[in-house]
Design an enzyme around this catalytic site. Structure first.
Site, PDB file in Angstrom:
ATOM      1  N   HIS A 115      83.026  68.177  66.566  1.00 24.37           N
ATOM      2  CA  HIS A 115      82.705  68.099  67.992  1.00 24.37           C
ATOM      3  C   HIS A 115      83.781  67.254  68.678  1.00 24.37           C
ATOM      4  CE1 HIS A 115      81.326  64.081  67.008  1.00 24.37           C
ATOM      5  NE2 HIS A 115      80.422  64.573  66.170  1.00 24.37           N
TER       6      HIS A 115
ATOM      7  N   HIS B  22      84.966  63.939  67.064  1.00 22.26           N
ATOM      8  CA  HIS B  22      85.968  64.086  65.994  1.00 22.26           C
ATOM      9  C   HIS B  22      87.345  64.374  66.599  1.00 22.26           C
ATOM     10  CE1 HIS B  22      82.281  65.614  63.714  1.00 22.26           C
ATOM     11  NE2 HIS B  22      82.671  64.565  63.008  1.00 22.26           N
TER      12      HIS B  22
ATOM     13  N   GLY C 182      85.523  56.355  63.898  1.00 21.20           N
ATOM     14  CA  GLY C 182      84.815  56.168  65.159  1.00 21.20           C
ATOM     15  C   GLY C 182      84.023  54.872  65.180  1.00 21.20           C
TER      16      GLY C 182
ATOM     17  N   ASP D 174      80.076  54.883  64.279  1.00 25.58           N
ATOM     18  CA  ASP D 174      79.610  54.432  62.966  1.00 25.58           C
ATOM     19  C   ASP D 174      80.182  53.029  62.756  1.00 25.58           C
ATOM     20  OD1 ASP D 174      78.472  57.078  61.506  1.00 25.58           O
ATOM     21  OD2 ASP D 174      80.082  57.566  62.880  1.00 25.58           O
TER      22      ASP D 174
ATOM     23  N   GLN E 250      80.073  51.386  59.363  1.00 25.06           N
ATOM     24  CA  GLN E 250      81.017  52.074  58.466  1.00 25.06           C
ATOM     25  C   GLN E 250      82.444  51.595  58.717  1.00 25.06           C
ATOM     26  OE1 GLN E 250      80.933  56.463  57.620  1.00 25.06           O
ATOM     27  NE2 GLN E 250      82.500  56.506  59.182  1.00 25.06           N
TER      28      GLN E 250
HETATM   29  P1  AMP Z   1      81.233  62.302  60.557  1.00 21.48           P
HETATM   30  O1  AMP Z   1      81.741  63.701  60.447  1.00 21.48           O
HETATM   31  O2  AMP Z   1      79.959  62.177  61.326  1.00 21.48           O
HETATM   32  O3  AMP Z   1      81.214  61.588  59.230  1.00 21.48           O
HETATM   33  O4  AMP Z   1      82.283  61.522  61.452  1.00 21.48           O
HETATM   34  C1  AMP Z   1      83.638  61.503  61.134  1.00 21.48           C
HETATM   35  C2  AMP Z   1      84.326  60.469  61.983  1.00 21.48           C
HETATM   36  O5  AMP Z   1      84.135  60.791  63.368  1.00 21.48           O
HETATM   37  C3  AMP Z   1      83.760  59.063  61.782  1.00 21.48           C
HETATM   38  O6  AMP Z   1      84.814  58.116  61.804  1.00 21.48           O
HETATM   39  C4  AMP Z   1      82.846  58.902  62.970  1.00 21.48           C
HETATM   40  O7  AMP Z   1      82.664  57.555  63.355  1.00 21.48           O
HETATM   41  C5  AMP Z   1      83.601  59.670  64.038  1.00 21.48           C
HETATM   42  N1  AMP Z   1      82.665  60.095  65.108  1.00 21.48           N
HETATM   43  C6  AMP Z   1      81.465  60.715  64.957  1.00 21.48           C
HETATM   44  N2  AMP Z   1      80.884  60.894  66.151  1.00 21.48           N
HETATM   45  C7  AMP Z   1      81.715  60.351  67.085  1.00 21.48           C
HETATM   46  C8  AMP Z   1      81.664  60.207  68.513  1.00 21.48           C
HETATM   47  N3  AMP Z   1      80.620  60.648  69.237  1.00 21.48           N
HETATM   48  N4  AMP Z   1      82.705  59.611  69.130  1.00 21.48           N
HETATM   49  C9  AMP Z   1      83.771  59.155  68.414  1.00 21.48           C
HETATM   50  N5  AMP Z   1      83.875  59.257  67.077  1.00 21.48           N
HETATM   51  C10 AMP Z   1      82.871  59.842  66.415  1.00 21.48           C
END
Ligand code: AMP
Length: 281
Positions: A34, A37, A147, A150, A153
């Site tokens: 999205h 990412h 991001g 998280d 994380q």
């Molecule tokens: P995920 O696929 O959910 O594991 O996220 C992958 C990376 O994208 C992680 O570093 C998340 O923190 C970041 N991320 C997820 N959602 C968002 C968002 N709404 N805004 C910015 N970064 C994000």
């Protein structure tokens, strides 16, 4: 755009980039991409000459097998999105590759993993640090973007990088939200329309915490107000509210004397959502 599915393919590709003297930024994801990412991808492309995105739904960071099973996946769509972006290569490993038969080595930030609701999300952060360490070893990035959504994380990864001397710079990126304030998440697609509306309570609770912090309210009163707001939303099941020092994530108390990180998690119709805000006073 190169699509690598095995460590050998990826390593050969990274060697080829390095031979040309190109720097590499890594964006680790679990896919179902999205705009959040893609904001990381955009930032990564400003931080290094070439961007590598990994897509891997990491089983070891899921406590509940049903949650892992229900996690949304659409690799074809993800690749189409990445082809339109400034991405050099995608790493799409299988679980068997990332966790070879008989694997037994883990990476854990002991204090942080325990402090961050070790009991609630047992093994979650250990799964994150273990997989991120593997990705860093495979990609050997100069920079990696994560991001702030998280937030825990991000701090766990920063701690691991410091402690294990990974030669990578970690860049934290702001949370991308829907116009009504809902933080973008791959999990949002699983929300019913009613739960999606109810989930706005998270961002509203963060607004409230920010107002209270600005007024000098104690951390305890701030936590009570946030808990009360989320509990008042009948569709929400509150999981955790943490108010801590940014970076170290040490719990705070009393009237705030410096910046705060407020971190929330709650379920809506069985879908776990998290949100956070750093508050600068
Ligand atoms: P995920 O696929 O959910 O594991 O996220 C992958 C990376 O994208 C992680 O570093 C998340 O923190 C970041 N991320 C997820 N959602 C968002 C968002 N709404 N805004 C910015 N970064 C994000």
């Amino acid at each position: 755009m190169e699509v690598c599915t095995t460590p050998n393919e990826l390593r050969a590709y990274v060697r080829w980039l390095r031979k040309q003297g190109l720097s590499i930024a890594l964006v680790p994801t679990m896919g179902y991409l999205h705009a959040g990412h893609m904001s990381l991808v955009e930032r990564a492309s400003r931080e290094a000459k070439r961007v590598i995105v990994s897509i891997f739904v990491n089983p070891t960071q899921f406590g509940d097998p049903a949650d892992l099973e229900a996690y949304p996946r659409d690799t074809k769509r993800d690749l189409a999105i990445l082809r339109e972006a400034d991405v050099e290569a995608v790493f799409l490993p299988t679980a068997k590759t990332m966790y070879p038969d008989g694997h037994e080595t883990i990476v854990e930030t002991t204090r942080l993993a325990e402090a961050l609701h070790g009991e609630l999300r047992a093994g979650h952060f250990r799964g994150v640090t273990t997989v991120v360490a593997k990705l860093f070893n495979l990609v050997t990035p100069d920079v990696a973007c994560f991001g702030e959504k998280d937030y825990q994380q991000l701090q766990v990864v920063r701690t691991m990088v410091r402690d294990l001397h990974f030669p990578v710079r970690i860049v934290g990126c702001p949370t991308v939200r829907e116009p009504d304030g809902l933080a973008l998440s791959s999990r949002n697609v699983r929300l019913s329309p009613e739960d999606r509306t109810a989930a706005l309570v998270l961002n509203r609770a963060l607004d409230r915490a920010e107002e209270m912090a600005a007024a000098g309210t104690t951390v305890e009163a701030m936590r009570d107000a946030v808990v009360e707001m989320i509990r008042a939303e009948p569709r929400a099941t509150l999981k955790s509210v943490d108010i801590a020092e940014p970076g170290t994530l040490k719990p705070l108390s009393g009237p705030p004397s410096g910046p705060l990180a407020v971190m929330l998690s709650a379920e809506f119709g069985g879908v776990l959502l998290i949100d956070q805000r750093e508050i600068f006073l």
